[in-house]
Motif scaffolding. Sequence first.
Motif, PDB file in Angstrom:
ATOM      1  N   LEU A   3       0.831  -1.201   0.000  1.00 50.79           N
ATOM      2  CA  LEU A   3       0.000   0.000   0.000  1.00 50.79           C
ATOM      3  C   LEU A   3       0.869   1.256   0.000  1.00 50.79           C
ATOM      4  O   LEU A   3       0.592   2.209  -0.741  1.00 50.79           O
ATOM      5  N   ILE A   4       1.918   1.269   0.795  1.00 56.88           N
ATOM      6  CA  ILE A   4       2.825   2.427   0.838  1.00 56.88           C
ATOM      7  C   ILE A   4       3.449   2.645  -0.542  1.00 56.88           C
ATOM      8  O   ILE A   4       3.523   3.773  -1.025  1.00 56.88           O
ATOM      9  N   ALA A   5       3.893   1.569  -1.173  1.00 54.70           N
ATOM     10  CA  ALA A   5       4.494   1.672  -2.504  1.00 54.70           C
ATOM     11  C   ALA A   5       3.491   2.245  -3.500  1.00 54.70           C
ATOM     12  O   ALA A   5       3.817   3.148  -4.275  1.00 54.70           O
ATOM     13  N   PHE A  78      10.501   0.982 -13.936  1.00 52.56           N
ATOM     14  CA  PHE A  78      11.032   1.635 -15.133  1.00 52.56           C
ATOM     15  C   PHE A  78      10.690   3.125 -15.132  1.00 52.56           C
ATOM     16  O   PHE A  78      11.564   3.981 -15.332  1.00 52.56           O
ATOM     17  N   PHE A  79       9.416   3.457 -14.913  1.00 55.44           N
ATOM     18  CA  PHE A  79       9.018   4.858 -14.971  1.00 55.44           C
ATOM     19  C   PHE A  79       9.528   5.644 -13.773  1.00 55.44           C
ATOM     20  O   PHE A  79       9.852   6.831 -13.894  1.00 55.44           O
ATOM     21  N   LEU A  80       9.642   5.011 -12.613  1.00 59.83           N
ATOM     22  CA  LEU A  80      10.255   5.689 -11.469  1.00 59.83           C
ATOM     23  C   LEU A  80      11.729   5.988 -11.750  1.00 59.83           C
ATOM     24  O   LEU A  80      12.225   7.055 -11.380  1.00 59.83           O
ATOM     25  N   ALA A 109      10.149   5.793  -3.632  1.00 58.82           N
ATOM     26  CA  ALA A 109       9.138   4.912  -4.230  1.00 58.82           C
ATOM     27  C   ALA A 109       9.777   3.655  -4.808  1.00 58.82           C
ATOM     28  O   ALA A 109       9.218   2.563  -4.685  1.00 58.82           O
ATOM     29  N   ILE A 110      10.945   3.812  -5.426  1.00 63.37           N
ATOM     30  CA  ILE A 110      11.660   2.624  -5.933  1.00 63.37           C
ATOM     31  C   ILE A 110      11.950   1.665  -4.802  1.00 63.37           C
ATOM     32  O   ILE A 110      11.705   0.442  -4.905  1.00 63.37           O
ATOM     33  N   LEU A 111      12.444   2.183  -3.702  1.00 61.70           N
ATOM     34  CA  LEU A 111      12.726   1.343  -2.528  1.00 61.70           C
ATOM     35  C   LEU A 111      11.472   0.651  -2.029  1.00 61.70           C
ATOM     36  O   LEU A 111      11.464  -0.551  -1.753  1.00 61.70           O
TER      37      LEU A 111
END
Length: 117
Positions: A3-5, A78-80, A109-111
């Motif tokens: 959810l956080i992601a 990819f988009f991040l 966000a990647i993490l």
Amino acid sequence: MTLIAAVLVGLIALLHVYILVLEMFLWTTPRAMKAFGTTPDLAAQTRVMAGNQGLYNGFLAAGLIWGLITGSAAIQLFFLACVAVAGLYGAATANRRILFIQTVPAALAILAVLLAR
């Protein structure tokens, strides 16, 4: 963590929709000129270029939304990564604030996406 992601990816997509609106439709308004540090003359001269930049920001937002809709971590990553790299370039060439507006949130966000896998 999933959810956080998703929330982080969604917020970054919304940020890029906002940037699209500023660059494509509001470039010569006081709000956009303040956000991007331009003058009325510079905004008028660069209106077409800014619209093109806005379109690219829209593609970033669309890709992030596509990744959310499909649930594909690969698409989201990819988009991040594209957002993060664009932010690094912008911070190096235009304004260091971009590092904190684009790159740091994209990296977080990647993490989150990687931890949610």
